[in-house]
Design a protein around this motif. Structure first.
Motif, PDB file in Angstrom:
ATOM      1  N   UNK A 190      73.697  72.623  25.489  1.00  0.00           N
ATOM      2  CA  UNK A 190      73.598  71.140  24.853  1.00  0.00           C
ATOM      3  C   UNK A 190      74.867  70.314  25.328  1.00  0.00           C
ATOM      4  N   UNK A 191      75.651  71.022  26.174  1.00  0.00           N
ATOM      5  CA  UNK A 191      77.075  70.407  26.774  1.00  0.00           C
ATOM      6  C   UNK A 191      78.338  70.655  25.922  1.00  0.00           C
ATOM      7  N   UNK A 192      78.158  71.496  24.986  1.00  0.00           N
ATOM      8  CA  UNK A 192      79.510  71.844  24.344  1.00  0.00           C
ATOM      9  C   UNK A 192      80.474  72.455  25.004  1.00  0.00           C
ATOM     10  N   UNK A 193      81.934  72.181  25.070  1.00  0.00           N
ATOM     11  CA  UNK A 193      82.846  73.049  25.397  1.00  0.00           C
ATOM     12  C   UNK A 193      83.395  74.049  24.739  1.00  0.00           C
ATOM     13  N   UNK A 194      83.140  75.233  25.045  1.00  0.00           N
ATOM     14  CA  UNK A 194      83.299  76.494  24.164  1.00  0.00           C
ATOM     15  C   UNK A 194      84.443  77.380  24.787  1.00  0.00           C
ATOM     16  N   UNK A 195      85.188  77.530  23.586  1.00  0.00           N
ATOM     17  CA  UNK A 195      86.572  78.342  23.842  1.00  0.00           C
ATOM     18  C   UNK A 195      86.630  79.404  22.699  1.00  0.00           C
ATOM     19  N   UNK A 196      87.148  80.643  23.134  1.00  0.00           N
ATOM     20  CA  UNK A 196      87.081  81.643  22.318  1.00  0.00           C
ATOM     21  C   UNK A 196      88.751  81.623  21.923  1.00  0.00           C
ATOM     22  N   UNK A 197      88.848  81.738  20.612  1.00  0.00           N
ATOM     23  CA  UNK A 197      90.190  81.822  20.143  1.00  0.00           C
ATOM     24  C   UNK A 197      90.536  83.053  19.272  1.00  0.00           C
ATOM     25  N   UNK A 198      91.175  84.179  19.443  1.00  0.00           N
ATOM     26  CA  UNK A 198      91.133  85.367  18.913  1.00  0.00           C
ATOM     27  C   UNK A 198      92.276  86.075  18.629  1.00  0.00           C
ATOM     28  N   UNK A 199      92.624  86.662  17.536  1.00  0.00           N
ATOM     29  CA  UNK A 199      93.865  87.471  17.251  1.00  0.00           C
ATOM     30  C   UNK A 199      94.030  88.900  18.260  1.00  0.00           C
ATOM     31  N   UNK A 200      92.825  88.980  18.736  1.00  0.00           N
ATOM     32  CA  UNK A 200      92.814  90.302  19.895  1.00  0.00           C
ATOM     33  C   UNK A 200      93.702  89.870  20.944  1.00  0.00           C
ATOM     34  N   UNK A 201      94.338  91.105  21.653  1.00  0.00           N
ATOM     35  CA  UNK A 201      94.939  90.821  22.799  1.00  0.00           C
ATOM     36  C   UNK A 201      94.340  90.140  23.836  1.00  0.00           C
ATOM     37  N   UNK A 202      94.945  89.589  24.823  1.00  0.00           N
ATOM     38  CA  UNK A 202      94.642  89.121  26.010  1.00  0.00           C
ATOM     39  C   UNK A 202      93.492  90.101  26.707  1.00  0.00           C
ATOM     40  N   UNK A 203      94.037  91.339  27.018  1.00  0.00           N
ATOM     41  CA  UNK A 203      93.376  92.471  27.431  1.00  0.00           C
ATOM     42  C   UNK A 203      92.183  92.930  26.581  1.00  0.00           C
ATOM     43  N   UNK A 204      92.422  93.003  25.457  1.00  0.00           N
ATOM     44  CA  UNK A 204      91.659  93.511  24.333  1.00  0.00           C
ATOM     45  C   UNK A 204      90.237  92.641  24.322  1.00  0.00           C
ATOM     46  N   UNK A 205      90.296  91.346  24.482  1.00  0.00           N
ATOM     47  CA  UNK A 205      89.341  90.502  24.392  1.00  0.00           C
ATOM     48  C   UNK A 205      88.640  90.322  25.525  1.00  0.00           C
ATOM     49  N   UNK A 206      89.262  90.515  26.728  1.00  0.00           N
ATOM     50  CA  UNK A 206      88.591  90.577  27.836  1.00  0.00           C
ATOM     51  C   UNK A 206      87.800  91.537  28.001  1.00  0.00           C
ATOM     52  N   UNK A 207      88.126  92.861  27.594  1.00  0.00           N
ATOM     53  CA  UNK A 207      87.244  93.915  27.489  1.00  0.00           C
ATOM     54  C   UNK A 207      86.021  93.650  26.710  1.00  0.00           C
ATOM     55  N   UNK A 208      86.335  93.046  25.543  1.00  0.00           N
ATOM     56  CA  UNK A 208      85.373  93.151  24.593  1.00  0.00           C
ATOM     57  C   UNK A 208      84.220  92.117  25.147  1.00  0.00           C
ATOM     58  N   UNK A 209      84.725  91.148  25.533  1.00  0.00           N
ATOM     59  CA  UNK A 209      83.642  90.130  26.347  1.00  0.00           C
ATOM     60  C   UNK A 209      83.110  90.487  27.322  1.00  0.00           C
ATOM     61  N   UNK A 210      83.563  91.426  28.018  1.00  0.00           N
ATOM     62  CA  UNK A 210      82.757  92.038  29.259  1.00  0.00           C
ATOM     63  C   UNK A 210      81.657  92.986  29.192  1.00  0.00           C
ATOM     64  N   UNK A 211      82.118  93.880  27.751  1.00  0.00           N
ATOM     65  CA  UNK A 211      81.138  94.869  27.514  1.00  0.00           C
ATOM     66  C   UNK A 211      80.036  94.198  26.383  1.00  0.00           C
ATOM     67  N   UNK A 212      80.257  92.982  25.934  1.00  0.00           N
ATOM     68  CA  UNK A 212      79.456  92.654  24.913  1.00  0.00           C
ATOM     69  C   UNK A 212      78.435  91.191  25.865  1.00  0.00           C
TER      70      UNK A 212
END
Lengths: 227, 227
Positions: free
Chosen positions: B112-134
């Motif tokens: 639908x054209x939305x700009x989507x950003x994740x904003x998390x308390x997880x660490x940079x590296x932690x979030x990167x793994x989470x996103x990859x694995x999910x």
């Protein structure tokens, strides 16, 4: 490492440090359909939201935050409590008994010449009732409530503000508390600290260790009087 | 009150909002001698100490705070866990599954054209793994970790920082989260907000109400797409 010099000012946390929270278990448990085991979750939620409030540059009375936290914990267990009902439960915060050894310990410290100040997240009015009902008023030179400053402990500026109120440098102040977060925050602000290792309370493993850690306040008082 | 205009940027919280924390119950329960019921107390303690860290002008990795919180909860139940053991438990944070409807909802919003950003308390590296694995990586333009800024949500400045990163005014940003504290903090920072009312999650009764509150992300996505 224990210092060999006396701190100039002793700041005391109040809830659970001087006053026994265990009677709240009954009141909170009753509101939560007998789930007295939820007291730690309720208290942790209240503490978390007190800092959510400060992090968001807001301020609301500690007992209202406690009531809101109770409402949230109740809803998560399919119990509906009105704001009025939760505020009734929180009123019991004014009627906590001192821990068995607290008054003797405080008397000994006062007799030894220590300047003793209460520093609590409770509201000004709330702390005044608590001290009156627990017979603590005459033992302290001042009762400092974070309400006066508008931020909750362990925000660093709260400790700076308290030290400044007493015209003392942080390094000459000691915080005495039964909460790992309070001890940690005080030390990160440059205070010395003593931890009252009461049941259900832990030091924060990622913070510096305080120079004194004992299972009750009398043992701490004896160490401080020996300085 | 629902706005009639689309927000320019959608910020998504990650843990519990997009990723299902329920598998942590098993891992945390195993470490706590089967006490899976202690998951909420552990999570609340972790969140509290993340803000203790920020209030004290310190910063430590979110998973280390989670490990320390687990150690404290364990000790309070007479279980000794080493730092190593708790960190092993926390590694499972990298392998959370997305909530069943999350990927479809995100796809529709992106389409639908939305700009989507994740904003998390997880660490940079932690979030990167989470996103990859999910399998979430391709759905977001950016993954913003509070680690980059050095303060935990819901500190107001974190939301300002995130908005500025996207060259957007807070009023043109919306936070979408399953945590009452995150929604409250974002709104207090001037963001719009949508609450994912997942089991075990509650809005904070003392904060403004978000314009959208639905039981899953797909329902929220449909409302946003209709704008």
């Amino acid at each position: 490492m224990q210092h060999s010099q006396r701190p100039k000012v002793l700041f005391f946390d109040v809830n659970e440090s001087l006053l026994d929270l265990s009677s709240m278990k009954k009141h909170v448990g009753k509101a939560l359909n007998g789930r007295e085991d939820l007291l730690p979750l309720w208290f942790s939620t209240m503490l978390h939201y007190s800092l959510v409030t400060t992090a968001s540059k807001q301020f609301t009375d500690f007992s209202n935050i406690g009531a809101a936290a109770l409402q949230m914990v109740a809803k998560n267990h399919n119990i509906n409590l009105s704001t009025e009902e939760t505020r009734e439960v929180l009123k019991n915060f004014s009627n906590l008994l001192p821990h068995p050894e607290a008054i003797e310990a405080l008397r000994l410290l006062k007799k030894a010449g220590y300047i003793m100040i209460a520093l609590s997240n409770s509201s000004i009015k709330g702390m005044r009732s608590q001290f009156k009902n627990a017979g603590l008023t005459h033992l302290f030179e001042q009762q400092l409530s974070v309400e006066e400053f508008g931020k909750y402990k362990p925000e660093t500026e709260v400790y700076y503000w308290a030290a400044k109120k007493l015209k003392a440098e942080p390094k000459d102040c000691m915080l005495i508390a039964a909460h790992g977060w309070d001890v940690a925050g005080a030390m990160w602000a440059g205070f010395r600290a003593a931890f009252i290792n009461r049941p259900g309370q832990q030091l924060y493993p990622l913070a510096p260790m305080p120079e004194i850690s004992e299972t009750d306040l009398l043992k701490i008082a004896k160490k401080l009087i020996a300085l």
